[in-house]
Design an enzyme around this catalytic site. Structure first.
Site, PDB file in Angstrom:
ATOM      1  N   ASN A  42      39.760  51.756  35.302  1.00 41.31           N
ATOM      2  CA  ASN A  42      39.479  52.567  36.479  1.00 41.31           C
ATOM      3  C   ASN A  42      38.005  52.444  36.846  1.00 41.31           C
ATOM      4  O   ASN A  42      37.125  52.389  35.967  1.00 41.31           O
ATOM      5  CB  ASN A  42      39.913  54.021  36.293  1.00 41.31           C
ATOM      6  N   GLU A  44      35.403  54.351  39.285  1.00 39.99           N
ATOM      7  CA  GLU A  44      35.204  55.529  40.127  1.00 39.99           C
ATOM      8  C   GLU A  44      34.033  55.325  41.087  1.00 39.99           C
ATOM      9  O   GLU A  44      33.297  54.331  40.998  1.00 39.99           O
ATOM     10  CB  GLU A  44      35.002  56.756  39.234  1.00 39.99           C
ATOM     11  N   CYS A  53      42.340  53.142  40.319  1.00 38.71           N
ATOM     12  CA  CYS A  53      42.939  53.229  38.985  1.00 38.71           C
ATOM     13  C   CYS A  53      42.928  51.878  38.262  1.00 38.71           C
ATOM     14  O   CYS A  53      42.913  50.811  38.889  1.00 38.71           O
ATOM     15  CB  CYS A  53      44.384  53.691  39.082  1.00 38.71           C
ATOM     16  N   GLU A  55      45.367  50.501  36.727  1.00 35.13           N
ATOM     17  CA  GLU A  55      46.579  49.727  37.000  1.00 35.13           C
ATOM     18  C   GLU A  55      46.405  48.859  38.247  1.00 35.13           C
ATOM     19  O   GLU A  55      46.767  47.680  38.268  1.00 35.13           O
ATOM     20  CB  GLU A  55      47.770  50.668  37.205  1.00 35.13           C
ATOM     21  N   CYS A  86      49.919  56.754  38.284  1.00 34.72           N
ATOM     22  CA  CYS A  86      49.998  57.682  39.423  1.00 34.72           C
ATOM     23  C   CYS A  86      50.936  57.128  40.501  1.00 34.72           C
ATOM     24  O   CYS A  86      51.334  55.952  40.473  1.00 34.72           O
ATOM     25  CB  CYS A  86      48.608  57.942  39.992  1.00 34.72           C
ATOM     26  N   CYS A  89      49.789  53.935  42.349  1.00 37.78           N
ATOM     27  CA  CYS A  89      49.946  52.721  41.541  1.00 37.78           C
ATOM     28  C   CYS A  89      51.406  52.311  41.431  1.00 37.78           C
ATOM     29  O   CYS A  89      51.725  51.122  41.390  1.00 37.78           O
ATOM     30  CB  CYS A  89      49.337  52.925  40.156  1.00 37.78           C
TER      31      CYS A  89
END
Ligand code: THU
Length: 134
Positions: A42, A44, A53, A55, A86, A89
């Site tokens: 991830n 940010e 993310c 993924e 999530c 994703c």
């Protein structure tokens, strides 16, 4: 490539996560149908909604290498229970592979296995399904 090997890769790459805002580092490893592996963490951003993310970053790395068919996703997080990908994703993974195994594990070794079909039973499909551009 065993689940253990994939999880070790996800665990290793997780240490490179950029998560200064949430403090929640995530490592992902994506196995292609041909046996190649792409990892992601991830990343940010100060504008929090721009965070991406692990993924999706793994998917991006694979697609950039010309790989679009995936067999398995593994994710490692530092949480009491394994965390599932999530919703965003799930939709992004669905774009490329419907029969995807998903293995999630905590740093402590608690593991859960499922499938994308189980996680994402009613996907949005394009109104132009079957007409994907080049
Ligand atoms: N995150 C992931 O990388 N993968 C998930 O499946 C859920 C959440 C990241 C996004 C954000 O950087 C942090 O975890 C907290 O939500």
């Amino acid at each position: 490539m065993t689940d253990k090997e994939l999880l070790d890769l996800a665990r290793e790459v997780r240490t490179s996560a950029y998560a200064p805002y949430s403090g929640f580092s995530v490592g992902a490893a994506l196995l292609t149908r041909g046996g190649r592996v792409f990892t992601g963490v991830n990343v940010e951003n100060a504008s929090l909604g721009l965070s991406v993310c692990a993924e999706r970053n793994a998917v991006g790395a694979a697609v950039a290498a010309g790989q679009r068919e995936f067999a398995k996703l593994v994710v490692v997080t530092d949480s009491p229970e394994p965390t599932m990908p999530c919703g965003v994703c799930r939709q992004v993974l669905w774009e490329f592979s419907h029969d995807l195994e998903v293995v999630v594990e905590t740093l402590g070794g608690t593991r859960s296995t499922t499938t994308l079909r189980e996680l994402f039973p009613l996907p949005f499909t394009s109104y132009r399904e079957g007409e994907h551009g080049a």
